[in-house]
Write a protein that holds these residues in place. Structure first.
Motif, PDB file in Angstrom:
ATOM      1  N   SER A  31       0.829  -1.215   0.000  1.00 26.40           N
ATOM      2  CA  SER A  31       0.000   0.000   0.000  1.00 26.40           C
ATOM      3  C   SER A  31       0.861   1.262   0.000  1.00 26.40           C
ATOM      4  CB  SER A  31      -0.961  -0.020   1.188  1.00 26.40           C
ATOM      5  OG  SER A  31      -0.241  -0.136   2.396  1.00 26.40           O
ATOM      6  N   VAL A  32       1.918   1.268   0.783  1.00 28.73           N
ATOM      7  CA  VAL A  32       2.816   2.431   0.804  1.00 28.73           C
ATOM      8  C   VAL A  32       3.621   2.503  -0.490  1.00 28.73           C
ATOM      9  CG1 VAL A  32       4.790   3.457   2.008  1.00 28.73           C
ATOM     10  CG2 VAL A  32       2.950   2.409   3.310  1.00 28.73           C
ATOM     11  N   THR A  33       3.968   1.353  -1.043  1.00 29.30           N
ATOM     12  CA  THR A  33       4.738   1.327  -2.289  1.00 29.30           C
ATOM     13  C   THR A  33       3.938   1.916  -3.439  1.00 29.30           C
ATOM     14  OG1 THR A  33       5.838  -0.662  -1.501  1.00 29.30           O
ATOM     15  CG2 THR A  33       6.041  -0.164  -3.825  1.00 29.30           C
ATOM     16  N   VAL A  34       2.666   1.602  -3.529  1.00 22.63           N
ATOM     17  CA  VAL A  34       1.824   2.152  -4.594  1.00 22.63           C
ATOM     18  C   VAL A  34       1.653   3.658  -4.408  1.00 22.63           C
ATOM     19  CG1 VAL A  34      -0.505   2.099  -5.585  1.00 22.63           C
ATOM     20  CG2 VAL A  34       0.679  -0.023  -5.056  1.00 22.63           C
ATOM     21  N   ALA A  35       1.512   4.109  -3.172  1.00 26.35           N
ATOM     22  CA  ALA A  35       1.434   5.550  -2.920  1.00 26.35           C
ATOM     23  C   ALA A  35       2.729   6.240  -3.342  1.00 26.35           C
ATOM     24  CB  ALA A  35       1.147   5.812  -1.441  1.00 26.35           C
ATOM     25  N   THR A  36       3.861   5.599  -3.080  1.00 24.91           N
ATOM     26  CA  THR A  36       5.154   6.145  -3.499  1.00 24.91           C
ATOM     27  C   THR A  36       5.264   6.155  -5.018  1.00 24.91           C
ATOM     28  OG1 THR A  36       6.102   5.217  -1.489  1.00 24.91           O
ATOM     29  CG2 THR A  36       7.639   5.943  -3.160  1.00 24.91           C
ATOM     30  N   LEU A  38       2.751   6.470  -7.142  1.00 23.15           N
ATOM     31  CA  LEU A  38       1.927   7.593  -7.605  1.00 23.15           C
ATOM     32  C   LEU A  38       2.619   8.928  -7.353  1.00 23.15           C
ATOM     33  CD1 LEU A  38      -1.599   6.401  -6.465  1.00 23.15           C
ATOM     34  CD2 LEU A  38      -0.664   6.416  -8.783  1.00 23.15           C
ATOM     35  N   LEU A  39       3.295   9.053  -6.224  1.00 17.59           N
ATOM     36  CA  LEU A  39       4.055  10.267  -5.930  1.00 17.59           C
ATOM     37  C   LEU A  39       5.156  10.480  -6.967  1.00 17.59           C
ATOM     38  CD1 LEU A  39       4.756  12.611  -3.930  1.00 17.59           C
ATOM     39  CD2 LEU A  39       6.328  10.986  -2.855  1.00 17.59           C
ATOM     40  N   SER A  40       5.827   9.412  -7.363  1.00 12.98           N
ATOM     41  CA  SER A  40       6.890   9.547  -8.358  1.00 12.98           C
ATOM     42  C   SER A  40       6.334   9.954  -9.717  1.00 12.98           C
ATOM     43  CB  SER A  40       7.675   8.247  -8.479  1.00 12.98           C
ATOM     44  OG  SER A  40       6.872   7.232  -9.047  1.00 12.98           O
ATOM     45  N   ILE A  45       5.607  14.332 -13.691  1.00  7.56           N
ATOM     46  CA  ILE A  45       4.726  15.262 -14.410  1.00  7.56           C
ATOM     47  C   ILE A  45       5.107  16.708 -14.087  1.00  7.56           C
ATOM     48  CG2 ILE A  45       2.341  16.101 -14.553  1.00  7.56           C
ATOM     49  CD1 ILE A  45       1.463  13.168 -14.258  1.00  7.56           C
ATOM     50  N   MET A  46       5.514  16.939 -12.829  1.00  4.56           N
ATOM     51  CA  MET A  46       5.915  18.290 -12.423  1.00  4.56           C
ATOM     52  C   MET A  46       7.348  18.623 -12.845  1.00  4.56           C
ATOM     53  SD  MET A  46       4.152  18.346  -8.630  1.00  4.56           S
ATOM     54  CE  MET A  46       5.336  19.506  -8.057  1.00  4.56           C
ATOM     55  N   GLU A  47       7.967  17.738 -13.632  1.00  2.14           N
ATOM     56  CA  GLU A  47       9.303  17.912 -14.203  1.00  2.14           C
ATOM     57  C   GLU A  47      10.423  17.884 -13.173  1.00  2.14           C
ATOM     58  OE1 GLU A  47       9.312  21.288 -16.787  1.00  2.14           O
ATOM     59  OE2 GLU A  47       7.700  20.483 -18.028  1.00  2.14           O
ATOM     60  N   PHE A  51      14.615  13.310  -8.999  1.00  2.00           N
ATOM     61  CA  PHE A  51      14.001  12.762  -7.794  1.00  2.00           C
ATOM     62  C   PHE A  51      12.855  11.816  -8.144  1.00  2.00           C
ATOM     63  CE2 PHE A  51      11.323  13.099  -3.919  1.00  2.00           C
ATOM     64  CZ  PHE A  51      12.232  12.535  -3.043  1.00  2.00           C
ATOM     65  N   GLY A  52      12.059  12.185  -9.132  1.00  2.00           N
ATOM     66  CA  GLY A  52      10.950  11.335  -9.553  1.00  2.00           C
ATOM     67  C   GLY A  52      11.414   9.993 -10.082  1.00  2.00           C
TER      68      GLY A  52
END
Length: 132
Positions: A31-36, A38-40, A45-47, A51-52
Motif C-alpha cells: 500500500s505504501v509502495t503504490v502511494a510512493t 503515484l508520488l513519483s 509530471i511536475m518535471e 528525484f521522480g
C-alpha cells in the motif's frame, strides 16, 4: 506481479494457498509502495525528473521484492516441493521478462508519440513538408 507471486507460490508450496490470501498480503505489503509510485509519477509530471526517477525505481524494486518476501514467507510456513530459492529465481526471471515486454511496449509508444509531436512541430514551424 500478484499473478506471478501466486503461480510461483503454488509451484513451490505443497499446500494450496488461496488467491485471496496472496492478494490480501500483497496489497497489505504494497500500500505504501503504490502511494510512493503515484508520488513519483506526480513528480515526473511536475518535471522533477531526477528525484521522480529515483523514487520510481525504488518503488519498482520494493514492488518486486515484496513478491520474493511472500514466496519466502509461505515457503517457511508450509511444506515445499523444492527449495524456495529456485522458486524465487523463477519468479525473478518471470518478472523481468514481463517488465521487459511491458517496458518495451511503453517505451516504443512514448517514442512514437514524441516523434509525432516533433514532426507536427517542425511542420508548423517550417511550413509543411519539403520537396527536394
Amino acid at each position: 506481479i500478484v499473478g506471478a507471486t501466486f503461480a510461483i507460490t503454488r509451484l513451490v508450496v505443497v499446500q494450496a494457498i488461496p488467491f485471496k490470501k496472496v492478494l490480501s498480503d500483497f496489497v497489505f505489503i504494497n500500500s505504501v509502495t503504490v502511494a510512493t509510485l503515484l508520488l513519483s509519477i506526480i513528480l515526473l509530471i511536475m518535471e522533477a525528473y531526477t528525484f521522480g526517477t529515483v523514487v520510481l525505481i525504488l518503488s519498482f524494486v520494493i514492488l518486486v521484492t515484496s513478491g520474493v518476501y511472500l514466496i519466502a514467507k509461505y515457503s517457511g510456513i508450509n511444506h515445499t516441493r523444492f527449495s524456495s530459492f529456485y522458486g524465487i529465481i523463477i519468479y525473478l526471471i518471470v518478472i523481468f521478462i514481463l517488465m521487459r515486454i511491458f517496458g518495451e511496449v511503453t517505451f516504443s509508444s512514448i517514442l512514437e508519440s514524441f516523434n509525432e509531436t516533433k514532426d507536427s512541430l517542425f511542420d508548423s514551424l517550417f511550413g509543411g513538408g519539403s520537396t527536394f
